[in-house]
Enzyme design. Structure first.
Site, PDB file in Angstrom:
ATOM      1  N   CYS A 117     -15.022 -71.427  85.981  1.00  0.00           N
ATOM      2  CA  CYS A 117     -14.339 -72.331  86.907  1.00  0.00           C
ATOM      3  C   CYS A 117     -12.827 -72.154  86.899  1.00  0.00           C
ATOM      4  CB  CYS A 117     -14.706 -73.778  86.596  1.00  0.00           C
ATOM      5  SG  CYS A 117     -14.610 -74.202  84.843  1.00  0.00           S
TER       6      CYS A 117
ATOM      7  N   GLY B  29     -16.136 -80.088  82.876  1.00  0.00           N
ATOM      8  CA  GLY B  29     -16.478 -78.710  82.593  1.00  0.00           C
ATOM      9  C   GLY B  29     -17.441 -78.580  81.434  1.00  0.00           C
TER      10      GLY B  29
ATOM     11  N   HIS C 293      -9.662 -79.210  87.539  1.00  0.00           N
ATOM     12  CA  HIS C 293      -8.824 -78.457  86.609  1.00  0.00           C
ATOM     13  C   HIS C 293      -7.454 -78.228  87.232  1.00  0.00           C
ATOM     14  CE1 HIS C 293     -12.313 -77.952  84.266  1.00  0.00           C
ATOM     15  NE2 HIS C 293     -12.587 -76.691  84.475  1.00  0.00           N
TER      16      HIS C 293
END
Length: 350
Positions: free
Chosen positions: A129, A160, A249
């Site tokens: 990711c 995550g 993120h």
């Protein structure tokens, strides 16, 4: 109706549930959807396009008559079942790290290296990711000026690490606010000997530590970037940090370009036109990417573009993306749409 028979392995997880939503919004022609998970989750009921579908246990026979299989149930499951799916004629898009560095498996971000799909042998890997959003942010700049070096520091959301990590953040936060001792059972790594508080406490460890002091997450960003961009000469280094954020993120990216002539204005123009990128960059009005604004969105948000005053051809940018969508579910569905458009999937069923 004509369409593909699709299976989703890990359908009840944080990424799996979002693959379902992304497929509902997708242009991909779909005839049938099969939801698969572990024996523990079998029997649960989830909705797809308004219909109730019962989750089944994932076994090799589950992939009979499946054209396209999305895997998001952990590397061990992918290693065991993905080859079984391919053997039965399915094209597999795998969200785990199981096959990412296999030279025979394309590692694909459609905005960057869609053509790599033409070499697939039934198995395609979805990158990490944190790598995905960084290469999306850098690709248009690389195409124009070349890319020599990247130094990235990530601030990665707890999602995550899965749904349990999100719950741990919430539970710990409530405990701290109530003056209680927070319990740590999952982060930074579920299988590690030690676990640490994430509430109000960034953790400079994501995944296990490797030789040389880098974590495996950092190792993945370094090597996946080189593979996706098909350039072993790009110098990449990373520091990955887990932060007390649920979704999205954030990354601070320093990069050095190969060619002269780049300006902040030119880089901003390229980013504003880049596929999959939304430029949010106006310091005079305090406009820059934010995690809460990226959550639930498919794009990578980029801002804080500025020149490095100490080194020629070097710049900084800040990028944010929903790690469960662009970092996983949406990128996977994008890959499927690309396969369909490029006629790289099997003939659909009636």
């Amino acid at each position: 109706m004509t369409g593909y028979n699709i299976a989703i392995v890990g359908a009840t997880g944080a990424v799996g549930t979002r693959i379902i939503k992304m497929l509902e919004q997708s242009s991909l022609p779909i005839a049938d959807v099969k939801l698969l998970a572990s024996q523990r989750s079998a029997g649960k009921v989830l909705k797809f396009a308004g219909k109730n579908l019962q989750v089944q246990e994932a076994v090799p026979a589950s992939f009979e008559d499946v054209d396209l299989a999305f895997f998001s149930a952990g590397g061990s499951v992918s290693k065991k079942l993905a080859p079984e799916a391919v053997k039965r004629g399915a094209v597999v898009i795998d969200n785990t790290s199981a096959f990412r560095m296999d030279p025979s498996v394309p590692l694909v971000v459609p905005e960057v290296n869609e053509q790599a799909l033409t070499k697939h042998q039934g198995l395609i890997a979805n990158p990490n990711c944190s790598t995905i959003q960084m290469v999306v942010a850098l690709e248009s700049l690389r195409q124009e000026f070349g890319l020599k070096k990247v130094i990235v520091t990530t601030m990665q959301a707890v999602s995550g690490a899965g749904n349990r990590a999100i719950q741990e953040l919430y539970t710990q936060t409530k405990a701290v606010l109530n003056g209680e001792e927070p319990k740590a059972e999952i982060l930074p790594v579920a299988g590690a000997d030690k676990h640490f508080q994430i509430a109000f406490n960034p953790l400079a460890q994501i995944d296990v530590f490797e030789d040389g002091g880098y974590t495996h997450e950092e190792w993945k960003m370094i090597h996946e970037t080189k593979k996706i961009m098909d350039d072993e000469d790009i110098q990449v280094t990373a520091t990955c940090v887990r932060v007390p954020v649920a979704i999205s993120h954030s990354e601070s990216v320093w990069f050095e370009l190969k060619q002269d002539g780049a300006t902040v204005a030119k880089l901003q123009q390229l980013l504003s036109e880049a596929p999959g990128v939304i430029l949010r960059d106006d310091p005079t009005r305090q406009i820059f990417p934010q995690a809460v604004q990226a959550a639930g969105q498919k794009e990578t948000f980029v801002g804080r573009v500025r020149a490095d005053g100490e080194q020629k051809n070097a710049f900084h940018l800040y990028c944010v993306a929903d790690n469960l969508l662009k970092g996983a579910a949406w990128n996977s569905v994008q890959i499927a749409e690309s396969l369909d458009r490029m006629n790289l999937l099997q003939i659909p069923h009636n």
